[in-house]
Every structure is written in structure tokens, then in C-alpha cells.
Design a protein around this motif. Structure first.
Motif, mmCIF file in Angstrom:
data_model
loop_
_atom_site.group_PDB
_atom_site.id
_atom_site.type_symbol
_atom_site.label_atom_id
_atom_site.label_comp_id
_atom_site.label_asym_id
_atom_site.label_seq_id
_atom_site.Cartn_x
_atom_site.Cartn_y
_atom_site.Cartn_z
ATOM 1 N N MET A 177 20.470 -9.992 -14.514
ATOM 2 C CA MET A 177 19.304 -9.118 -14.696
ATOM 3 C C MET A 177 18.034 -9.960 -14.604
ATOM 4 S SD MET A 177 18.378 -6.610 -17.912
ATOM 5 C CE MET A 177 19.869 -5.650 -17.618
ATOM 6 N N SER A 178 17.030 -9.444 -13.874
ATOM 7 C CA SER A 178 15.797 -10.190 -13.703
ATOM 8 C C SER A 178 15.009 -10.213 -15.004
ATOM 9 C CB SER A 178 14.952 -9.550 -12.595
ATOM 10 O OG SER A 178 14.624 -8.212 -12.927
ATOM 11 N N GLU A 179 14.155 -11.218 -15.146
ATOM 12 C CA GLU A 179 13.355 -11.389 -16.350
ATOM 13 C C GLU A 179 12.290 -10.309 -16.436
ATOM 14 O OE1 GLU A 179 11.086 -15.136 -18.442
ATOM 15 O OE2 GLU A 179 10.828 -14.835 -16.289
ATOM 16 N N THR A 180 12.102 -9.758 -17.639
ATOM 17 C CA THR A 180 11.057 -8.773 -17.860
ATOM 18 C C THR A 180 9.697 -9.469 -17.860
ATOM 19 O OG1 THR A 180 12.510 -7.377 -19.194
ATOM 20 C CG2 THR A 180 10.150 -7.027 -19.438
ATOM 21 N N ILE A 181 8.768 -8.925 -17.106
ATOM 22 C CA ILE A 181 7.403 -9.441 -17.049
ATOM 23 C C ILE A 181 6.523 -8.533 -17.895
ATOM 24 C CG2 ILE A 181 5.471 -10.078 -15.563
ATOM 25 C CD1 ILE A 181 8.001 -11.717 -15.095
#
Length: 299
Positions: free
Chosen positions: A1-5
Motif C-alpha cells: 500500500m502506498s504511503e498516505t500523503i
């Protein structure tokens, strides 16, 4: 899962320290504020600075707001360069105190664009924002609350109030009514004591050891009134805004606010007498002038 910005809009007395805490905790952060200087201060600490709310929403998944009132929130959300037009943000967490009606309007504005609105006002003042000891009152669907709990804990202690936008605002307004009432009534009690010849520092010690203690006697008066600095760091006009919103909501539900109405008038008079930039603690200054005393620590 991509990092939350993450994004943060509104970098004033409360928003600046909160955004700083996100950076210190290692969260990637995009920021915007109408003041270029505060944008650059956060940029120097690692944030990416933007000149519009939309630009923050184009870069971030979750955007925090810390803004002075509902009108500003509406502009930041629905304006030409507002978050509702952003391409990436799917959640807006509003830390502002804007009242339940404005929160519901904000919810509707964002829902029409498929963006989730989280009603999350805070309490604890600039010191709490710096130390990460704020009370964070949250109203949103339970699943969203669970997803946000960890990042919200960067600011302080989260409290879940319910699923509907506006519920957390009611909690915040009730809290701020109590806070404003404490300032107003403590101002009167302290002026009476000093007029009668009592030492104000001893008065504060007695009150804080007894049943009259409150947030004003424990924090605001020792810091800002006994010292004569009158620098709580919260504007009297914003306190008035919060009490006014509380009374409006009370009227909606048919709840009498006799004491609250008097506190509202005291805040109106404080702003009228001391000016738009009057501090919350200037309520005590107004009562001092009326009583002909100075509530100051003795040397």
C-alpha cells in the motif's frame, strides 16, 4: 500500500504547531496559508509549500484544516482554488471551530465531489498544540475514525462523538462556553477580592485548592492576568464567535442559555472596548477598569 500523503491548510497559532508536530513525527506534508512567511517556516522544516488549497488537495490524500470560522472554511472548500476541485484528496479533516450548521454545509459541499468530511474541532490552546496534548473531538463514520486515530494522536487525545458532521462541533461549543464563562466570572470574583484588600495570588491559591477552581484560575489568570501581560493567545472575538454559535445551537434545540447570554455580551463589550485584536484575557482588564482595581501579583 502506498504511503498516505497529508496536507495542512491554516498555519496560525494552532495550525502552525500542529503541522510542525506532523513533520516531527515523520509524516510527508504539503501546506498552505494566506501568509507566505508561515508557509516558508514550515517549508524550512521539510514541508512542501503551496499557494492555494487546491494545490494542497492535488498533492495530498488527507487534508487538515485549521481556520478561523465557517466563512473561511467555505471559501477554502468551495472557492475557485478550493479543495472541492482538487484531484487527489479524498478526506478533509476540519480542526476548526465553525459550528454544526457550517460543518453540515461543508460535509455536503465535499460529498458532492466524492470527498469525505471529518468534523474534528480541537481544544487546549496554543500550548496544547505545541505539546501534543489537545483534546480532538471527532465525528465521522467509525471506519474513518479508526483509520485516522493514529495520525490524530499526534495532536493529542482523540474522542469519538458520533457519525454525523456537526456532532463534534456541539461538543466543542459546549466546552468553549464553559471556558468563556470561567474567564468572565473569575474576572468578577478576583476584582471583588482585590477591591476588598485581598492578595490576588493568595486568592488564586485558595480557589485552586477549593471548589471554585477552573481553567481560568488554574491557567489563564496566573499566566496572563496576575502578570499583566494579557496574552492567553486566543482572540476575544473568536471566543465571542464560539459562544454565539453555542447559543444559536441552544436556541435550535430549545435549551435556555441565561448565563451563556451574559457571557456573550461580556465578550462583545470586551472587543468593543479593547479592539478587534483584544486577547481573551482582556475580559479581566475590562472588569478591572470598571472596578477601579488591578488584579496583579504583588512584588
Amino acid at each position: 500500500m502506498s504511503e498516505t500523503i497529508y496536507g495542512f491548510i491554516g498555519l496560525g497559532n494552532m495550525g502552525g504547531p500542529m503541522a510542525g508536530r506532523l513533520l516531527d513525527a515523520g509524516y510527508p506534508l504539503h501546506v498552505a496559508d494566506s501568509n507566505p512567511a508561515v508557509r516558508q517556516q514550515l517549508a524550512a522544516r521539510g514541508a512542501v509549500a503551496h499557494d492555494s488549497a487546491r494545490a494542497v488537495g492535488d498533492a495530498a490524500d488527507v487534508v487538515f484544516l485549521s481556520l478561523p470560522d465557517g466563512k473561511v472554511v467555505e471559501q477554502v472548500l468551495g472557492g475557485e482554488q478550493g479543495l472541492a476541485r482538487a484531484g487527489r484528496a479524498k478526506c478533509v479533516v476540519d480542526l476548526s471551530t465553525i459550528g454544526p450548521a457550517a460543518a453540515r454545509r461543508a460535509f455536503d459541499t465535499l460529498a458532492a465531489q466524492g470527498i469525505e468530511y471529518v468534523d474534528a474541532p480541537i481544544s487546549g490552546g496554543p500550548t496544547g498544540a505545541e505539546r501534543g496534548t489537545l483534546a480532538v473531538m471527532v465525528a465521522c463514520p467509525p471506519a474513518r475514525y479508526e483509520a485516522l486515530a493514529q495520525v490524530l494522536s499526534t495532536f493529542g487525545k482523540p474522542f469519538y462523538l458520533g457519525a454525523e458532521a456537526g456532532q463534534a462541533q456541539v461538543m466543542k461549543l459546549a466546552n468553549n462556553l464553559l471556558s468563556a464563562t470561567a474567564v468572565a466570572i473569575t474576572s468578577e470574583a478576583m476584582a471583588l477580592g482585590v477591591k476588598a484588600g485581598l492578595d490576588p495570588s493568595v486568592m488564586i491559591d485558595v480557589i485552586n485548592a477549593g471548589s471554585g477552581r477552573n481553567s481560568a484560575t488554574m491557567e489563564k489568570f496566573p499566566k496572563a492576568v496576575l502578570t499583566g501581560t494579557f496574552n492567553v493567545g486566543f482572540a476575544a472575538r473568536l471566543a465571542h464567535k464560539d459562544v454565539r454559535l453555542c447559543l444559536e445551537e441552544a436556541e435550535r434545540y430549545g435549551v435556555p442559555m441565561v448565563v451563556g447570554s451574559s457571557v456573550r455580551e461580556m465578550l462583545v463589550m470586551t472587543t468593543a472596548i479593547c479592539g478587534r485584536d483584544a486577547d481573551y484575557a482582556d475580559v479581566a482588564r475590562v472588569v478591572e477598569d470598571w472596578a477601579g482595581v488591578k488584579v496583579r501579583a504583588r512584588q
